[in-house]
Design an enzyme around this catalytic site. Structure first.
Site, PDB file in Angstrom:
ATOM      1  N   ARG A  84       0.862  -1.183   0.000  1.00  3.35           N
ATOM      2  CA  ARG A  84       0.000   0.000   0.000  1.00  3.35           C
ATOM      3  C   ARG A  84       0.898   1.233   0.000  1.00  3.35           C
ATOM      4  O   ARG A  84       1.721   1.413   0.894  1.00  3.35           O
ATOM      5  CB  ARG A  84      -0.896  -0.013   1.239  1.00  3.35           C
ATOM      6  CG  ARG A  84      -1.868   1.169   1.332  1.00  3.35           C
ATOM      7  CD  ARG A  84      -2.628   1.133   2.643  1.00  3.35           C
ATOM      8  NE  ARG A  84      -3.393  -0.085   2.785  1.00  3.35           N
ATOM      9  CZ  ARG A  84      -3.434  -0.816   3.895  1.00  3.35           C
ATOM     10  NH1 ARG A  84      -2.723  -0.472   4.963  1.00  3.35           N
ATOM     11  NH2 ARG A  84      -4.165  -1.925   3.960  1.00  3.35           N
ATOM     12  N   ARG A 154      -0.987   6.235   9.633  1.00  5.65           N
ATOM     13  CA  ARG A 154      -1.005   5.723   8.266  1.00  5.65           C
ATOM     14  C   ARG A 154      -1.285   6.832   7.251  1.00  5.65           C
ATOM     15  O   ARG A 154      -1.284   8.003   7.596  1.00  5.65           O
ATOM     16  CB  ARG A 154      -2.002   4.580   8.172  1.00  5.65           C
ATOM     17  CG  ARG A 154      -1.630   3.428   9.124  1.00  5.65           C
ATOM     18  CD  ARG A 154      -2.483   2.217   8.911  1.00  5.65           C
ATOM     19  NE  ARG A 154      -2.056   1.098   9.754  1.00  5.65           N
ATOM     20  CZ  ARG A 154      -2.589  -0.117   9.683  1.00  5.65           C
ATOM     21  NH1 ARG A 154      -3.550  -0.375   8.807  1.00  5.65           N
ATOM     22  NH2 ARG A 154      -2.171  -1.081  10.480  1.00  5.65           N
ATOM     23  N   LYS A 218      -2.634   0.591  15.205  1.00 11.10           N
ATOM     24  CA  LYS A 218      -2.687   1.460  14.031  1.00 11.10           C
ATOM     25  C   LYS A 218      -3.404   2.768  14.352  1.00 11.10           C
ATOM     26  O   LYS A 218      -4.251   2.830  15.247  1.00 11.10           O
ATOM     27  CB  LYS A 218      -3.399   0.748  12.878  1.00 11.10           C
ATOM     28  CG  LYS A 218      -4.836   0.322  13.169  1.00 11.10           C
ATOM     29  CD  LYS A 218      -5.383  -0.516  12.023  1.00 11.10           C
ATOM     30  CE  LYS A 218      -6.788  -1.026  12.355  1.00 11.10           C
ATOM     31  NZ  LYS A 218      -7.317  -1.886  11.276  1.00 11.10           N
ATOM     32  N   LYS A 220      -5.089   6.370  12.351  1.00  6.11           N
ATOM     33  CA  LYS A 220      -5.524   6.914  11.066  1.00  6.11           C
ATOM     34  C   LYS A 220      -5.932   8.376  11.209  1.00  6.11           C
ATOM     35  O   LYS A 220      -6.602   8.743  12.181  1.00  6.11           O
ATOM     36  CB  LYS A 220      -6.688   6.091  10.507  1.00  6.11           C
ATOM     37  CG  LYS A 220      -6.310   4.637  10.258  1.00  6.11           C
ATOM     38  CD  LYS A 220      -7.486   3.821   9.757  1.00  6.11           C
ATOM     39  CE  LYS A 220      -7.078   2.380   9.502  1.00  6.11           C
ATOM     40  NZ  LYS A 220      -8.207   1.560   9.012  1.00  6.11           N
ATOM     41  N   CYS A 438     -14.587  -4.356   0.846  1.00 10.32           N
ATOM     42  CA  CYS A 438     -13.153  -4.547   1.066  1.00 10.32           C
ATOM     43  C   CYS A 438     -12.649  -5.607   0.093  1.00 10.32           C
ATOM     44  O   CYS A 438     -13.420  -6.251  -0.621  1.00 10.32           O
ATOM     45  CB  CYS A 438     -12.889  -4.955   2.507  1.00 10.32           C
ATOM     46  SG  CYS A 438     -13.488  -6.611   2.914  1.00 10.32           S
ATOM     47  N   CYS A 444      -6.872 -11.690   1.331  1.00 10.36           N
ATOM     48  CA  CYS A 444      -6.793 -11.242   2.716  1.00 10.36           C
ATOM     49  C   CYS A 444      -6.828 -12.429   3.678  1.00 10.36           C
ATOM     50  O   CYS A 444      -7.787 -13.220   3.651  1.00 10.36           O
ATOM     51  CB  CYS A 444      -7.919 -10.271   3.041  1.00 10.36           C
ATOM     52  SG  CYS A 444      -7.874  -9.707   4.760  1.00 10.36           S
ATOM     53  N   CYS A 483     -14.786  -9.410   7.002  1.00  9.79           N
ATOM     54  CA  CYS A 483     -14.541  -9.662   8.423  1.00  9.79           C
ATOM     55  C   CYS A 483     -14.852  -8.376   9.179  1.00  9.79           C
ATOM     56  O   CYS A 483     -15.130  -7.343   8.559  1.00  9.79           O
ATOM     57  CB  CYS A 483     -13.096 -10.115   8.650  1.00  9.79           C
ATOM     58  SG  CYS A 483     -11.892  -8.758   8.679  1.00  9.79           S
ATOM     59  N   CYS A 487     -12.155  -2.439   7.298  1.00 11.87           N
ATOM     60  CA  CYS A 487     -11.520  -1.859   6.108  1.00 11.87           C
ATOM     61  C   CYS A 487     -12.515  -1.250   5.123  1.00 11.87           C
ATOM     62  O   CYS A 487     -12.238  -0.222   4.525  1.00 11.87           O
ATOM     63  CB  CYS A 487     -10.675  -2.912   5.403  1.00 11.87           C
ATOM     64  SG  CYS A 487      -9.301  -3.527   6.396  1.00 11.87           S
TER      65      CYS A 487
END
Length: 574
Positions: A84, A154, A218, A220, A438, A444, A483, A487
């Site tokens: 990414r 990110r 993470k 964002k 997603c 994935c 899931c 995302c």
């Protein structure tokens, strides 16, 4: 920015998650990645490096469609990486685009470019011998993938506003500044992938903002320009809402603590809206960004990663405590939030004219997947446009692509190319343009059910239900994810399907058009037939019983199909 002592009473006590060990022992993200690259006995990365490559913008994956067959042949899974890129604000030049197009065609297993919900592009299916070449190719064209995954800040999103060009340019510049300010300072990326010089004498750099163990989870960040909420602010830890006066940016309202990931069956996890801390002027922006990050760094949960995101830190230590800590660290007092309103979050598909007399064409790219299909050579079409386009491209957080800055005399040629390659399809419904998925299967490793590959079929069914109930001109914000990790941002949809197992989904209802409300669980573990039966009944009721101009998400809450989620920690699981 001032420094403060850490209050031990606000730190979660207990055995640290193993990720904390591997980050602390990684020599600031170096690990033994270089040694793994030289190991030709396996196509994958071993032990800690499997996690560490994420900080370099990559995830190790394999093709799950052929995993069982390879096991029968006593072969390891077909390991590859997904990369990414870091593209703050999603802006990319035609020259850069042609470079990534060429690499994807020649050096990836799938031959595609995917525009993601993080407003950047991804390569899928890069085998180990091509990984270093990939980074060096991107670097040659001014692109990197530093900190687009892992426990760091990110890729920074920015509203893709092609109309108010001057305001967008200001906001975009701040998105770039925030991204650079919060980046890891380690030279590991350059050393490993770009053959940069090794640190002398075993010296290890410092990470003044992220710390030696980086963030607990993470993180964002977005910059958003009202009235468009196209970046879905409530899916992000830190958001800067642009406040303008007379068309000039004067500062930001700061929203903290949004996030959508959860875990099936774990009521300690939940999606959460971001909290409005107040207004700051432009000169305080970077200090406030760093203060939010360092507060989360010091007080985020490093014991349980499922409760490590900023949203849980806010609820555990209290919003007022977190906000006061940010003010002290930044040396800034938030003032009252300035008035703003979100009126939508979809992209304006088709041509629009900006205030600079330039024209902008937004192309709808279903699930962001650019590939040459037998009847629609989409990827080749964008490459042909890139060869003649004099402006730039803007990837959107809704997985679409804007051909920005087109002069009047160039419009016809660009539209001709777009139509010839299937990039403009007048038959696309508004419903299709407001649906998202997603990646999910086959790449994935977290996917429990199909999403991207299933979306076209499911949207066809939803379009059929809208037509059946004479609602063809309406649309519902509809999202499918494989899931519950967030995302595809299903937890900000009016209808969100969250994968539970093969062919089975939990159904969430009650988000709104503007992206300012979390939906609530309606039914669990439904297959397609059961989902469509429920939606048939609900969409029929919506058509018959709704108030004037009442959206689907508002309707299901008003009539009591689901309760409104106001405070997630209280309402989401009750």
């Amino acid at each position: 920015m001032s420094t403060t002592e850490i209050n031990p009473d606000l730190v979660v006590d207990g055995k640290l998650a193993d990720n904390e060990r591997l980050k602390g022992q990684s020599e600031l993200l170096r690990g033994t990645i270089t040694q793994d690259l030289g190991d030709q006995m396996t196509g994958g990365f071993t032990a800690d490096n499997f996690q560490l490559i994420r900080f370099h913008g990559m995830y190790q994956q394999d093709d799950r469609d052929i995993r069982a067959e390879r096991q029968k042949q006593k072969l390891e899974p077909l390991h590859n990486v997904m990369l990414r890129a870091r593209m703050p604000g999603g802006i990319i030049t035609p020259k850069q685009w042609l470079a990534i197009d060429k690499f994807s065609q020649e050096k990836t297993s799938y031959g595609s470019i995917r525009i993601t919900t993080r407003q950047t592009f991804q390569f899928h299916g890069v085998l180990k011998p091509n990984i270093k070449l990939m980074h060096q190719t991107l670097n040659e064209y001014g692109i990197d993938s530093i900190a687009t995954a892992g426990d760091v800040n990110r890729n920074v999103l920015c509203t893709s506003n092609p109309v108010e060009s001057e305001l967008h340019q200001e906001a975009y510049e701040w998105a770039k500044k925030i991204s650079e300010h919060l980046l890891p300072k380690t030279k590991a990326y350059a050393e490993i992938w770009l053959d940069g010089e090794k640190m002398q004498g075993g010296k290890v750099e410092e990470e003044p903002i992220l710390g030696s163990n980086y963030l607990p989870r993470k993180f964002k960040t977005t910059v958003v320009i009202p009235p468009q909420n196209d970046v879905d602010v409530h899916a992000n830890d830190l958001n800067f809402v642009a406040i303008a006066e007379n068309g000039k940016l004067v500062g930001f309202n700061v929203l903290v603590g949004g996030g959508l990931a959860m875990t099936h069956g774990d009521k300690s996890t939940y999606p959460r809206k971001a909290e409005d801390f107040g207004f700051v002027s432009l000169e305080n922006t970077l200090d406030v960004a760093a203060a939010v990050v360092t507060t989360q760094r010091d007080y985020g949960n490093r014991v349980n990663r499922k409760n490590a995101k900023t949203k849980y830190t806010l609820d555990r230590i209290g919003v007022d405590v977190f906000k006061a800590e940010v003010e002290e660290r930044a040396g800034v007092k938030f003032s009252d939030s300035r008035a703003y309103e979100f009126t939508g979050r979809g992209d304006r598909i088709g041509w629009v004219e900006g205030i600079d007399n330039k024209h902008h064409l937004t192309l709808f790219i279903q699930s962001g997947r650019l590939l040459d299909y037998p009847d629609k050579p989409l990827k080749s079409g964008v490459a042909e446009i890139a060869k003649i386009h004099k402006g730039d491209f803007r990837m959107t957080a809704n997985q679409n692509l804007i051909i920005a800055g087109v002069a009047e005399q160039d419009k016809a040629k660009i539209e001709e190319i777009a139509r010839a390659h299937g990039l403009i399809d007048d038959n696309n419904s508004v419903q299709r343009e407001n649906s998202m998925a997603c990646v999910s299967l086959p790449t994935c490793p977290l996917a429990m059910a199909e999403a991207e590959r299933y979306l076209p079929t499911m949207i066809g069914h939803v379009e059929g239900l809208l037509a059946k109930h004479e609602l063809t001109d309406e649309h519902i914000i509809f999202r499918i994810v494989g899931c519950p990790n967030g995302c595809g941002r299903a937890m900000l949809a009016e209808i969100g399907l969250v994968g539970k197992g093969p062919g089975k989904y939990n159904v969430y209802l009650g988000g709104n058009k503007n992206g300012t409300r979390i939906p609530k669980l309606f039914k669990e573990n439904l297959d397609e037939q059961a989902i469509l039966a429920e939606l048939d009944q609900l969409i029929g009721r919506w058509g018959r019983e709704r108030n004037e101009n009442e959206d689907f998400g508002d309707f299901v809450i008003r009539v009591g199909v689901v309760a409104e989620v106001i405070v997630s920690v209280r309402d989401f699981h009750d």
